[in-house]
Write a protein that holds these residues in place. Sequence first.
Motif, PDB file in Angstrom:
ATOM      1  N   LEU A   1       0.830  -1.209   0.000  1.00 19.93           N
ATOM      2  CA  LEU A   1       0.000   0.000   0.000  1.00 19.93           C
ATOM      3  C   LEU A   1       0.869   1.265   0.000  1.00 19.93           C
ATOM      4  CD1 LEU A   1      -3.262   0.559   1.897  1.00 19.93           C
ATOM      5  CD2 LEU A   1      -1.483   2.266   2.170  1.00 19.93           C
ATOM      6  N   LEU A   2       1.906   1.276   0.847  1.00 19.98           N
ATOM      7  CA  LEU A   2       2.774   2.451   0.932  1.00 19.98           C
ATOM      8  C   LEU A   2       3.579   2.647  -0.349  1.00 19.98           C
ATOM      9  CD1 LEU A   2       4.092   2.063   4.587  1.00 19.98           C
ATOM     10  CD2 LEU A   2       2.499   3.777   3.757  1.00 19.98           C
ATOM     11  N   GLN A   3       3.989   1.538  -0.973  1.00 18.77           N
ATOM     12  CA  GLN A   3       4.762   1.645  -2.212  1.00 18.77           C
ATOM     13  C   GLN A   3       3.926   2.257  -3.341  1.00 18.77           C
ATOM     14  OE1 GLN A   3       7.936   1.175  -2.701  1.00 18.77           O
ATOM     15  NE2 GLN A   3       7.904   1.468  -4.911  1.00 18.77           N
ATOM     16  N   LYS A   4       2.639   1.871  -3.414  1.00 22.75           N
ATOM     17  CA  LYS A   4       1.770   2.424  -4.450  1.00 22.75           C
ATOM     18  C   LYS A   4       1.412   3.885  -4.163  1.00 22.75           C
ATOM     19  CE  LYS A   4      -0.419  -1.919  -5.842  1.00 22.75           C
ATOM     20  NZ  LYS A   4      -1.689  -2.696  -5.878  1.00 22.75           N
ATOM     21  N   LYS A   5       1.083   4.176  -2.919  1.00 19.35           N
ATOM     22  CA  LYS A   5       0.613   5.513  -2.565  1.00 19.35           C
ATOM     23  C   LYS A   5       1.737   6.546  -2.572  1.00 19.35           C
ATOM     24  CE  LYS A   5      -1.840   8.050   1.093  1.00 19.35           C
ATOM     25  NZ  LYS A   5      -2.736   8.749   0.159  1.00 19.35           N
ATOM     26  N   LEU A   6       2.909   6.150  -2.061  1.00 20.90           N
ATOM     27  CA  LEU A   6       4.016   7.095  -1.884  1.00 20.90           C
ATOM     28  C   LEU A   6       5.165   6.822  -2.850  1.00 20.90           C
ATOM     29  CD1 LEU A   6       4.097   6.989   2.031  1.00 20.90           C
ATOM     30  CD2 LEU A   6       2.854   8.593   0.582  1.00 20.90           C
ATOM     31  N   TYR A   7       4.844   6.325  -4.030  1.00 17.51           N
ATOM     32  CA  TYR A   7       5.888   6.002  -5.019  1.00 17.51           C
ATOM     33  C   TYR A   7       6.661   7.250  -5.430  1.00 17.51           C
ATOM     34  CZ  TYR A   7       8.116   4.286  -9.272  1.00 17.51           C
ATOM     35  OH  TYR A   7       9.042   3.951 -10.238  1.00 17.51           O
ATOM     36  N   SER A   8       5.947   8.367  -5.604  1.00 20.42           N
ATOM     37  CA  SER A   8       6.600   9.608  -6.036  1.00 20.42           C
ATOM     38  C   SER A   8       7.504  10.195  -4.956  1.00 20.42           C
ATOM     39  CB  SER A   8       5.547  10.652  -6.439  1.00 20.42           C
ATOM     40  OG  SER A   8       4.672  10.918  -5.351  1.00 20.42           O
ATOM     41  N   ALA A   9       7.312   9.801  -3.689  1.00 18.54           N
ATOM     42  CA  ALA A   9       8.147  10.314  -2.600  1.00 18.54           C
ATOM     43  C   ALA A   9       9.501   9.628  -2.536  1.00 18.54           C
ATOM     44  CB  ALA A   9       7.428  10.139  -1.258  1.00 18.54           C
ATOM     45  N   GLY A  10       9.670   8.532  -3.282  1.00 19.16           N
ATOM     46  CA  GLY A  10      10.944   7.818  -3.293  1.00 19.16           C
ATOM     47  C   GLY A  10      11.207   7.052  -2.013  1.00 19.16           C
ATOM     48  N   ILE A  11      10.434   5.985  -1.780  1.00 20.57           N
ATOM     49  CA  ILE A  11      10.600   5.181  -0.562  1.00 20.57           C
ATOM     50  C   ILE A  11      11.871   4.338  -0.679  1.00 20.57           C
ATOM     51  CG2 ILE A  11       9.631   3.351   0.855  1.00 20.57           C
ATOM     52  CD1 ILE A  11       6.902   4.312   0.210  1.00 20.57           C
ATOM     53  N   VAL A  12      12.779   4.529   0.272  1.00 20.97           N
ATOM     54  CA  VAL A  12      14.009   3.741   0.322  1.00 20.97           C
ATOM     55  C   VAL A  12      13.802   2.483   1.160  1.00 20.97           C
ATOM     56  CG1 VAL A  12      16.438   3.749   1.018  1.00 20.97           C
ATOM     57  CG2 VAL A  12      15.413   5.799   0.008  1.00 20.97           C
TER      58      VAL A  12
ATOM     59  N   LEU B   1       5.598   2.625  12.208  1.00 23.47           N
ATOM     60  CA  LEU B   1       6.162   2.546  10.864  1.00 23.47           C
ATOM     61  C   LEU B   1       7.243   3.613  10.719  1.00 23.47           C
ATOM     62  CD1 LEU B   1       2.847   2.246   8.811  1.00 23.47           C
ATOM     63  CD2 LEU B   1       4.279   0.396   9.634  1.00 23.47           C
ATOM     64  N   ILE B   2       8.427   3.189  10.321  1.00 27.13           N
ATOM     65  CA  ILE B   2       9.537   4.119  10.069  1.00 27.13           C
ATOM     66  C   ILE B   2       9.744   4.162   8.558  1.00 27.13           C
ATOM     67  CG2 ILE B   2      11.954   4.655  10.513  1.00 27.13           C
ATOM     68  CD1 ILE B   2      11.685   2.940  13.083  1.00 27.13           C
ATOM     69  N   LEU B   3       9.407   5.289   7.955  1.00 23.99           N
ATOM     70  CA  LEU B   3       9.518   5.461   6.513  1.00 23.99           C
ATOM     71  C   LEU B   3      10.765   6.270   6.193  1.00 23.99           C
ATOM     72  CD1 LEU B   3       5.812   6.361   5.600  1.00 23.99           C
ATOM     73  CD2 LEU B   3       6.879   4.109   5.694  1.00 23.99           C
ATOM     74  N   ILE B   4      11.669   5.689   5.420  1.00 24.38           N
ATOM     75  CA  ILE B   4      12.869   6.393   4.970  1.00 24.38           C
ATOM     76  C   ILE B   4      12.651   6.760   3.503  1.00 24.38           C
ATOM     77  CG2 ILE B   4      15.375   6.248   4.678  1.00 24.38           C
ATOM     78  CD1 ILE B   4      15.318   4.100   6.888  1.00 24.38           C
ATOM     79  N   VAL B   5      12.511   8.039   3.239  1.00 24.50           N
ATOM     80  CA  VAL B   5      12.142   8.523   1.896  1.00 24.50           C
ATOM     81  C   VAL B   5      13.088   9.643   1.481  1.00 24.50           C
ATOM     82  CG1 VAL B   5       9.706   7.906   2.137  1.00 24.50           C
ATOM     83  CG2 VAL B   5      10.472  10.151   2.869  1.00 24.50           C
ATOM     84  N   SER B   6      13.166   9.861   0.162  1.00 24.87           N
ATOM     85  CA  SER B   6      14.024  10.939  -0.347  1.00 24.87           C
ATOM     86  C   SER B   6      13.300  12.283  -0.363  1.00 24.87           C
ATOM     87  CB  SER B   6      14.505  10.588  -1.762  1.00 24.87           C
ATOM     88  OG  SER B   6      13.409  10.421  -2.635  1.00 24.87           O
TER      89      SER B   6
ATOM     90  N   GLU C   1      11.705   9.688   7.977  1.00 26.54           N
ATOM     91  CA  GLU C   1      13.110  10.079   7.979  1.00 26.54           C
ATOM     92  C   GLU C   1      13.554  10.390   6.554  1.00 26.54           C
ATOM     93  OE1 GLU C   1      15.464   7.107   9.857  1.00 26.54           O
ATOM     94  OE2 GLU C   1      14.370   7.189  11.768  1.00 26.54           O
ATOM     95  N   GLU C   2      14.413  11.381   6.426  1.00 28.94           N
ATOM     96  CA  GLU C   2      14.866  11.809   5.090  1.00 28.94           C
ATOM     97  C   GLU C   2      16.130  11.051   4.695  1.00 28.94           C
ATOM     98  OE1 GLU C   2      16.109  15.874   2.637  1.00 28.94           O
ATOM     99  OE2 GLU C   2      15.788  15.931   4.806  1.00 28.94           O
ATOM    100  N   PHE C   3      16.140  10.586   3.442  1.00 29.41           N
ATOM    101  CA  PHE C   3      17.324   9.964   2.851  1.00 29.41           C
ATOM    102  C   PHE C   3      17.901  10.968   1.856  1.00 29.41           C
ATOM    103  CE2 PHE C   3      19.660   7.166  -0.003  1.00 29.41           C
ATOM    104  CZ  PHE C   3      20.292   6.313   0.880  1.00 29.41           C
ATOM    105  N   LYS C   4      19.034  11.577   2.205  1.00 30.33           N
ATOM    106  CA  LYS C   4      19.523  12.733   1.459  1.00 30.33           C
ATOM    107  C   LYS C   4      20.136  12.368   0.109  1.00 30.33           C
ATOM    108  CE  LYS C   4      20.329  15.511   5.595  1.00 30.33           C
ATOM    109  NZ  LYS C   4      21.309  16.264   6.415  1.00 30.33           N
ATOM    110  N   HIS C   5      20.872  11.263   0.037  1.00 28.32           N
ATOM    111  CA  HIS C   5      21.576  10.914  -1.202  1.00 28.32           C
ATOM    112  C   HIS C   5      20.792   9.825  -1.936  1.00 28.32           C
ATOM    113  CE1 HIS C   5      24.928  13.345   0.163  1.00 28.32           C
ATOM    114  NE2 HIS C   5      24.893  12.709   1.322  1.00 28.32           N
TER     115      HIS C   5
END
Length: 213
Positions: free
Chosen positions: A45-56, A69-74, A112-116
């Motif tokens: 569900l998270l992969q489909k909904k937040l695909y544009s956010a760049g889930i790491v 839930l700990i989401l690490i995204v770009s 959490e932000e994934f910078k690179h």
Amino acid sequence: MGQKVNPIIFRLETVKNSPEWKSSWFADKKKYPQFLMEDKSIRDLLQKKLYSAGIVDTRIERSVKKIKLILIVSRPGLVIGRGGKELETTKKEIQKLLVKTSGKINIEIQVEEFKHSDLSAKLVAEKIAYQLTKRMPYRRVVLSAMEKSMSSGAKGIKIILSGRINGAEISRREKFSQGKVPLSTIRSNIDYFENPSLTRSGYIGVKVYLCLG
């Protein structure tokens, strides 16, 4: 042996800087398959909904009547939204998903932000797969991705394409590599991801190995 096994699982207990366990919880024999399927449905569900956010990465921690839930995204701004509206809608969607199996449950989401972004094998593989579906030249796509990862600080990168590359009638396999990617050394920190590219001519598999030191 390092080429036959998933490199992340192969080094999980050895490498100190390797990613943590994707799910951390304990369950008995009855609830284990239920929790396992719930984790998979949450990730889908998270992969489909937040695909544009760049889930790491998505990490799930469970306790009694609570899921963290700990989401690490770009791009964390797309996940949170204005005033946290997007975050609340995702919580409600996950609660609807889990009502049938776990009932009402408290959900906490930490972003959490994934910078690179060029140092994540998942984001690199998804970007290559997307560009291949847009019928871009595969050599240019792969070489530019490798150069960006190496310039961002990666020690080495290896990309494998397999399938009907460039619309060829016969499927083949091509390897591209820069730097060092020691797959048989357990101490090396290797990030790995594989992603399909569904092009018009057929299926192309994309595998990315990133050596982070």
